[in-house]
Scaffold this active site. Structure first.
Site, PDB file in Angstrom:
ATOM      1  N   HIS A 124      23.182  -0.367 -32.430  1.00  0.00           N
ATOM      2  CA  HIS A 124      23.874  -0.391 -31.137  1.00  0.00           C
ATOM      3  C   HIS A 124      24.792  -1.604 -31.015  1.00  0.00           C
ATOM      4  O   HIS A 124      24.372  -2.669 -30.594  1.00  0.00           O
ATOM      5  CB  HIS A 124      22.816  -0.421 -30.019  1.00  0.00           C
ATOM      6  CG  HIS A 124      23.355  -0.125 -28.669  1.00  0.00           C
ATOM      7  ND1 HIS A 124      22.603   0.490 -27.694  1.00  0.00           N
ATOM      8  CD2 HIS A 124      24.564  -0.355 -28.101  1.00  0.00           C
ATOM      9  CE1 HIS A 124      23.324   0.626 -26.596  1.00  0.00           C
ATOM     10  NE2 HIS A 124      24.518   0.106 -26.811  1.00  0.00           N
ATOM     11  N   ASN A 180      32.498   3.662 -26.737  1.00  0.00           N
ATOM     12  CA  ASN A 180      33.150   3.337 -25.453  1.00  0.00           C
ATOM     13  C   ASN A 180      34.377   2.459 -25.690  1.00  0.00           C
ATOM     14  O   ASN A 180      34.485   1.337 -25.218  1.00  0.00           O
ATOM     15  CB  ASN A 180      32.169   2.650 -24.495  1.00  0.00           C
ATOM     16  CG  ASN A 180      31.717   1.298 -24.964  1.00  0.00           C
ATOM     17  OD1 ASN A 180      31.704   1.031 -26.162  1.00  0.00           O
ATOM     18  ND2 ASN A 180      31.355   0.430 -24.029  1.00  0.00           N
ATOM     19  N   ASP A 203      22.869  -4.469 -28.960  1.00  0.00           N
ATOM     20  CA  ASP A 203      23.770  -4.085 -27.862  1.00  0.00           C
ATOM     21  C   ASP A 203      24.908  -5.118 -27.766  1.00  0.00           C
ATOM     22  O   ASP A 203      25.355  -5.465 -26.670  1.00  0.00           O
ATOM     23  CB  ASP A 203      23.018  -3.959 -26.539  1.00  0.00           C
ATOM     24  CG  ASP A 203      23.832  -3.227 -25.474  1.00  0.00           C
ATOM     25  OD1 ASP A 203      24.954  -2.753 -25.777  1.00  0.00           O
ATOM     26  OD2 ASP A 203      23.355  -3.150 -24.324  1.00  0.00           O
TER      27      ASP A 203
END
Lengths: 308, 430
Positions: free
Chosen positions: B60, B94, B307
């Site tokens: 991630h 994204n 992340d």
């Protein structure tokens, strides 16, 4: 020498009892100045105060503006409201820009909660909080407390009741922190959807029934209902709100006989307070406005003349 | 001729076993593991006293490319990954434009290969432009090598569409990664709903915003028997649900990120609402940190991902409520896991390898990674577990510096990162 040391006034959370008392003392003398024929003192002559308002406000801005003028400071009003992220970016640029004029004090109103500590990094000037999001509105609480002190002789060991939209209220938060420093007990009352999460941990008592909450209180602060927030379905209708949380003559009778009622304004009559109480309650609410000027003169003066 | 590297006197850590041996690398593979290998090689590395771990795999990351190359690009992201011991990263879609077609996904692969420092695998969007309305072409993603799908940052609101996505993904054996958030509950919040958010009037996100959506996603995936991976699990309530569901549903896996087992809302307050402490899902309470730690220990949480979310300084110096969410993490993750989990006896060093290498490889079915074994790819990290270092802004190679761990002291350094048999990072301060 006032003995004032703090550079910024950002939150009642951070003020000590002694400092609040200093503000009251100064406010008392400035209140007298405003009653004179010549309503001006040279206390801040040569100083520059910038009112920097990123959120709409007329009443608070006018009060700060007049306060600075009566202290003979040069006052600049800067208002700007733009959209979210671009807004934030330009906020810092705007402060850096205005910093070029070497201001002494920034009075800032801003939509983001707890944001002023961050903004102080970008200026050498003092910062006075004129309302930051839902966090605090220190001068409003100070003027409320000063009004109570004038009316009741003390702010100590009282029972204070705050009614309405606590969740979105910076006025409520500042008053809670302020009154608690003087061992007064604070109750909050409003629709359960508008009481913040775990709010009892703040040491306040929570009520959903105004008839019970009002019993035996010395001071009532009625908060303004933000009609635009109703759309977010925190409560179903004004009708039901009024039924549960409006201050009526019958309800007021349950409070202490000499209980005082305040409102930060502007009032929606017959929503927060029944208009049948207008004659009885409005004079004190207007005195809050007058005291607001004195309190704002006091904080500008103390911060502006502090020993560096 | 294949380039040969010999790592001498290594303490080799696999998820199930620690051993002492030499490792011989030839080309991109580990060809021999044994004591006292004598071989003429191009380079010999003395790893005495060092621990050699399988290259870390980050499921991630956000590499901001295309669209925000000022915050991170494939080169800076690769450098940060290599420096942190990561040899494989999966980047979220994204971006702007969104990675919602095979052309863009393929371009990411090609760019990563051209740079050649670490493997970068794009995660394809589940729906076009991550808008939750129309599915993307999963088959086309599969053709260019994608292994996973996610609408990162958005949950697919429409439950029927999400069911379709999971069922359709099965056909291609693609893993669906879920960002569990009910945005109606999060509203415009900036931090975890808590006493602190109430005290400062900060717009808040309740933990149930994650947990209710996580429950939905798990049950839909279980119903259609599709593999589901939950991104950044952050709270005790979610851990409780996962612990229960995992028993009945082997296709379920999940990750957390280092900050969720280290920081709490109290740290947000202590920072005076510095936007470097703003992340989504938001930092939880003490009981959340404890639950995440214990879930890692018990194996309820399978892996640790960063992340990694770079943001420009201009955006992160904004007031807390106005700033964007996210922390960088690639360069810090290993030391954070070592400092906060291994030295505190929550995981042992094998457990660290399980969370950072073995399990991600298992979940993503990377058969030639995640272990140090003859015949597998030579993705290795040589670490020094005794060494302490301070996180300094200027020493970070990521283009962005947004981390709440600036100036903290951590234990455990990466000395070498070897990716497919090539030294891609070498610490200078040995």
């Amino acid at each position: 020498m006032s003995g004032w040391l703090k550079k910024h006034i950002i939150a009642l959370k951070d003020l000590e009892r002694r400092e609040i008392e200093l503000i009251f003392d100064a406010a008392q003398s400035f209140k007298e100045i405003s009653q004179r024929e010549v309503k001006k003192t040279p206390a801040l002559r040569g100083k520059t105060v910038i009112n920097l308002f990123f959120e709409n406000s007329t009443r608070t801005r006018v009060s700060f503006e007049l306060a600075a003028k009566r202290l003979s400071a040069d006052v600049l009003n800067f208002s700007s409201s733009t959209s979210s992220l671009a807004k934030g970016e330009s906020i810092i640029d705007i402060i850096k820009n205005l910093e070029s004029y070497h201001p002494d004090i920034f009075v800032i109103r801003i939509g983001s909660s707890a944001s002023l500590r961050t903004l102080t990094q970008y200026t050498k000037a003092s910062v006075i909080n004129a309302g930051d999001g839902k966090n605090e509105h220190p001068t409003q609480a100070l003027l409320d407390m000063f009004t109570v002190k004038k009316a009741r002789g003390t702010v100590e060991n009282l029972k204070i009741l705050i009614v309405g939209d606590i969740l979105h209220s910076r006025v409520a938060r500042s008053n809670i922190f302020g009154f608690q420093k003087f061992s007064s007990q604070v109750r909050v009352c409003g629709p359960s959807t508008l009481i913040p999460y775990e709010f009892d941990k703040l040491g306040v008592e929570i009520f959903y029934d105004l008839d019970k909450a009002i019993e035996d209180v010395d001071v009532i602060i009625m908060l303004r209902v933000q009609r635009e927030r109703q759309a977010l379905s925190f409560f179903p209708s004004l009708r039901e709100y009024v039924d549960k949380f409006s201050l009526s003559p019958e309800r007021l009778k349950r409070a202490k006989k000499d209980c005082i009622v305040m409102h930060p304004g502007p009032i929606n009559w017959d929503v927060e307070i029944s208009s049948s109480l207008k004659e009885q309650l409005h004079p004190l609410i207007l005195r809050q406005v007058e005291n607001g000027l004195a309190v704002r003169m006091a904080v500008l003066y103390l911060v502006g003349t502090r020993k560096k | 001729m294949n380039m040969k590297i010999l790592i001498k006197k290594a303490t080799i850590v696999n998820y199930d076993k620690i051993s002492e041996a030499d490792i011989l690398i030839s080309g991109d593979k580990i060809v021999k593991i044994s004591k006292n290998i004598k071989e003429k090689v191009d380079r010999e590395i003395n790893a005495a006293g060092k621990h050699v771990l399988p290259g870390f795999i980050d499921m991630h990351v956000h590499l901001r490319t295309p669209g925000r190359e000022d915050e991170e690009d494939f080169l800076s992201g690769s450098l940060a990954a290599a420096k942190g011991g990561f040899t494989t990263v999966f980047c979220m879609p994204n971006t702007s434009p969104c990675i919602d077609n095979e052309g863009l996904a393929n371009w990411v692969r090609e760019e990563a290969q051209r740079i050649g420092l670490v493997d970068i695998w794009p995660i394809g969007a589940i729906t076009k432009n991550r808008e939750g309305r129309e599915l993307t072409e999963f088959g086309a993603f599969k053709k260019v090598g994608c292994m996973a799908l996610s609408d990162d940052g958005n949950s697919v609101e429409d439950s029927f569409l999400f069911r379709c996505a999971l069922e359709y993904a099965k056909m291609f054996d693609l893993l669906t990664i879920s960002h569990c958030e009910d945005k109606n509950l999060s509203r415009q919040g900036s931090m975890r709903e808590s006493f602190i958010s109430s005290k400062y009037g900060i717009g808040s996100i309740p933990d149930i915003s994650e947990t209710v959506r996580l429950y939905r996603d798990i049950e839909i995936a279980r119903y259609v028997d599709a593999r589901l991976h939950l991104a950044h699990v952050s709270c005790a309530k979610s851990v409780e649900v996962i612990a229960d569901k995992k028993e009945h549903f082997p296709g379920l896996s999940c990750e957390t990120a280092p900050h969720y087992f280290i920081l709490t809302v109290d740290d947000v307050e202590k920072s005076a609402f510095n936007a470097n402490f703003k992340v989504n899902p938001p930092l939880g309470k003490k009981e959340d940190v404890e639950a995440v730690r214990s879930a890692l220990k018990k194996g309820i949480i399978d892996c640790i991902a960063t992340d990694h979310a770079p943001h420009s300084a201009a955006e992160k110096e904004l007031p807390f409520e106005d700033a964007p969410f996210g922390f960088i993490g690639l360069e810090l993750c290993f030391a954070l896991v070592y400092t906060y989990l291994v030295t505190k006896d929550i995981l042992d060093i094998k457990g660290l390898v399980e969370k950072l290498s073995y399990n991600p490889a298992r979940i993503l079915r990377l058969g030639n990674k995640g272990k140090i074994q003859e015949g597998l790819l030579a993705d290795l990290v040589i670490t020094d577990l005794r060494k302490e270092w301070e996180v300094k802004k200027d020493s970070l190679v990521s283009k962005s510096k947004n981390t709440p761990f600036l100036d903290s002291t951590l234990k455990g350094t990466v000395n070498y990162t070897i990716h497919r048999g090539k030294v891609v990072y070498e610490s200078t301060g040995l």
